[in-house]
Enzyme design. Sequence first.
Site, PDB file in Angstrom:
ATOM      1  N   HIS A 187     -11.328 -12.937   3.780  1.00 52.87           N
ATOM      2  CA  HIS A 187     -11.696 -11.586   3.357  1.00 52.87           C
ATOM      3  C   HIS A 187     -10.434 -10.730   3.217  1.00 52.87           C
ATOM      4  O   HIS A 187      -9.493 -10.874   3.992  1.00 52.87           O
ATOM      5  CB  HIS A 187     -12.651 -10.964   4.386  1.00 52.87           C
ATOM      6  CG  HIS A 187     -13.278  -9.698   3.875  1.00 52.87           C
ATOM      7  ND1 HIS A 187     -12.621  -8.500   3.896  1.00 52.87           N
ATOM      8  CD2 HIS A 187     -14.485  -9.456   3.307  1.00 52.87           C
ATOM      9  CE1 HIS A 187     -13.403  -7.567   3.362  1.00 52.87           C
ATOM     10  NE2 HIS A 187     -14.544  -8.119   3.007  1.00 52.87           N
ATOM     11  N   GLU A 197      -9.782  -7.813   4.033  1.00 49.18           N
ATOM     12  CA  GLU A 197      -9.400  -7.065   5.247  1.00 49.18           C
ATOM     13  C   GLU A 197      -8.620  -7.966   6.202  1.00 49.18           C
ATOM     14  O   GLU A 197      -7.702  -7.511   6.890  1.00 49.18           O
ATOM     15  CB  GLU A 197     -10.654  -6.466   5.906  1.00 49.18           C
ATOM     16  CG  GLU A 197     -11.157  -5.259   5.119  1.00 49.18           C
ATOM     17  CD  GLU A 197     -12.649  -5.008   5.204  1.00 49.18           C
ATOM     18  OE1 GLU A 197     -13.306  -5.512   6.132  1.00 49.18           O
ATOM     19  OE2 GLU A 197     -13.169  -4.304   4.299  1.00 49.18           O
ATOM     20  N   GLU A 202     -13.896 -10.698  -4.792  1.00 46.31           N
ATOM     21  CA  GLU A 202     -13.979  -9.331  -4.283  1.00 46.31           C
ATOM     22  C   GLU A 202     -12.704  -8.564  -4.647  1.00 46.31           C
ATOM     23  O   GLU A 202     -11.713  -8.620  -3.906  1.00 46.31           O
ATOM     24  CB  GLU A 202     -14.126  -9.341  -2.757  1.00 46.31           C
ATOM     25  CG  GLU A 202     -15.392 -10.016  -2.273  1.00 46.31           C
ATOM     26  CD  GLU A 202     -15.822  -9.457  -0.930  1.00 46.31           C
ATOM     27  OE1 GLU A 202     -16.933  -8.935  -0.854  1.00 46.31           O
ATOM     28  OE2 GLU A 202     -15.022  -9.509   0.032  1.00 46.31           O
ATOM     29  N   GLY A 215     -15.621  -1.054  -0.557  1.00 47.08           N
ATOM     30  CA  GLY A 215     -15.822   0.163   0.227  1.00 47.08           C
ATOM     31  C   GLY A 215     -15.414   1.438  -0.491  1.00 47.08           C
ATOM     32  O   GLY A 215     -15.304   2.496   0.130  1.00 47.08           O
ATOM     33  N   SER A 257     -18.611  -2.820  -3.374  1.00 49.49           N
ATOM     34  CA  SER A 257     -19.487  -1.687  -3.690  1.00 49.49           C
ATOM     35  C   SER A 257     -20.764  -2.094  -4.437  1.00 49.49           C
ATOM     36  O   SER A 257     -21.219  -1.393  -5.343  1.00 49.49           O
ATOM     37  CB  SER A 257     -18.719  -0.610  -4.466  1.00 49.49           C
ATOM     38  OG  SER A 257     -17.665  -0.098  -3.668  1.00 49.49           O
ATOM     39  N   LYS A 288     -19.306  -6.396   8.944  1.00 47.01           N
ATOM     40  CA  LYS A 288     -17.975  -6.046   9.455  1.00 47.01           C
ATOM     41  C   LYS A 288     -18.087  -5.630  10.929  1.00 47.01           C
ATOM     42  O   LYS A 288     -18.892  -6.187  11.664  1.00 47.01           O
ATOM     43  CB  LYS A 288     -17.338  -4.972   8.573  1.00 47.01           C
ATOM     44  CG  LYS A 288     -17.373  -5.376   7.089  1.00 47.01           C
ATOM     45  CD  LYS A 288     -16.593  -4.500   6.179  1.00 47.01           C
ATOM     46  CE  LYS A 288     -16.719  -5.029   4.746  1.00 47.01           C
ATOM     47  NZ  LYS A 288     -15.950  -4.265   3.780  1.00 47.01           N
ATOM     48  N   ASN A 321     -22.326  -8.516   4.844  1.00 41.59           N
ATOM     49  CA  ASN A 321     -21.185  -8.545   5.757  1.00 41.59           C
ATOM     50  C   ASN A 321     -21.161  -7.226   6.520  1.00 41.59           C
ATOM     51  O   ASN A 321     -20.799  -6.194   5.973  1.00 41.59           O
ATOM     52  CB  ASN A 321     -19.901  -8.728   4.925  1.00 41.59           C
ATOM     53  CG  ASN A 321     -18.637  -8.629   5.763  1.00 41.59           C
ATOM     54  OD1 ASN A 321     -18.698  -8.624   6.996  1.00 41.59           O
ATOM     55  ND2 ASN A 321     -17.496  -8.535   5.103  1.00 41.59           N
ATOM     56  N   GLY A 355     -21.169  -5.256   1.625  1.00 39.88           N
ATOM     57  CA  GLY A 355     -20.710  -4.629   2.857  1.00 39.88           C
ATOM     58  C   GLY A 355     -21.578  -3.428   3.197  1.00 39.88           C
ATOM     59  O   GLY A 355     -22.661  -3.561   3.781  1.00 39.88           O
TER      60      GLY A 355
HETATM   61  P1  PGA Z   1     -18.574  -3.138   0.260  1.00 39.81           P
HETATM   62  O1  PGA Z   1     -17.857  -4.371   1.004  1.00 39.81           O
HETATM   63  O2  PGA Z   1     -19.888  -3.663  -0.286  1.00 39.81           O
HETATM   64  O3  PGA Z   1     -18.755  -2.103   1.337  1.00 39.81           O
HETATM   65  O4  PGA Z   1     -17.663  -2.709  -0.839  1.00 39.81           O
HETATM   66  C1  PGA Z   1     -17.884  -5.666   0.472  1.00 39.81           C
HETATM   67  C2  PGA Z   1     -17.096  -6.615   1.328  1.00 39.81           C
HETATM   68  O5  PGA Z   1     -16.069  -6.217   1.899  1.00 39.81           O
HETATM   69  O6  PGA Z   1     -17.469  -7.798   1.480  1.00 39.81           O
END
Ligand code: PGA
Length: 251
Positions: free
Chosen positions: A94, A96, A166, A172, A212, A11, A9, A233
Site C-alpha cells: 500500500h 502508505e 491506486e 483519501g 476515493s 486502515k 481497507n 478506504g
Molecule cells: P480511499 O483509500 O478510498 O480513502 O481513497 C483507498 C486506499 O487507500 O486503499
Amino acid sequence: MRTPIIAGNWKLNKTIDEALAFVRDLKPALSKAANVEIILAPPFTALSVLAEALTDSPVLLAGQNCYPEQGAFTGEISPRLLRDAGCDAVILGHSERRQLFGETGEFINRKIRAALKEELQVIFCVGETLRERQSNQTFKVLEEQLCEGLTDLDGTGMARLVVAYEPVWAIGTGQTASSEQAQEAHQFIRNLLASLFDRVVADNTRILYGGSVTPNNIAGLMAQPDIDGALVGGASLQAESFLQIAEFGKG
Ligand code: PGA
C-alpha cells in the site's frame, strides 16, 4: 469470468466494538450483493473477533500488512499468524506503507512470496504519485513496481494474487481518477502481466481500482473492461456506503 472484488481497507480505524457493530449491520444486507467477493481489512486487533462473527458468511478477512519472517521481530506480524487469526488475504505494498514506512519494492516482494507460501490471497498495491503522473512517468512507475513486486512469482502464485491500482494522488483526497484514466492504467497493467507471465495469467488476474471510490463513482469504474473491483478506504468505514459500493452503486 473474473469475479469482482470489493475490499474495504479500514486502515487505523475502528475499535473491536465498532468493528463488530459494522459486521452486524453488514451481514443481513449482504445477500443483495451477489456475484461479488467481499473482503474486509480491519486493524489486526479486530481480526480474530471478526473471523468468529463472520463464520457463517461469505465475507473474507484480510490483514493490512505482514512481515516476511517469523521469530525475533518485535512488533511485526507474520503470514502464519494472520492465517491463525482467521485471515484469508493480506494487503501488501500500500502506498502508505511505501511512503510513510519506507517499504521498498524488494521488501514488498519478500512479503508477497511469504504470504503466498502461507496460501493467503495477496492484494498487491501499485500506483504513481501526482508528480510522477504530471511528468508522464505513470507507466514507467507501474512497470517498476510490478516487476519488483512480482519477482520470482509463477502462475501458481499469480492465481492467488490480485493487483490494486491506486494512484497516490487519488487516495483519501476525494479526487478519483476518471474511469478512462483508471481503465488506461488497468489495461497497461494487464498487458504487462501478459508479457511477464502469459495471456492466461493476465486475463485471469483481478485488477482493482483504489482511490476515493464512493457509491457515486463505482458504477462508472466497474463499467470499464479491465476494472474488476475496488479497494475502498474512507467509504468502507460505514456499512451503508460500503454496501452500496458492493452493489456497484445500484443500491
Ligand atoms: P480511499 O483509500 O478510498 O480513502 O481513497 C483507498 C486506499 O487507500 O486503499
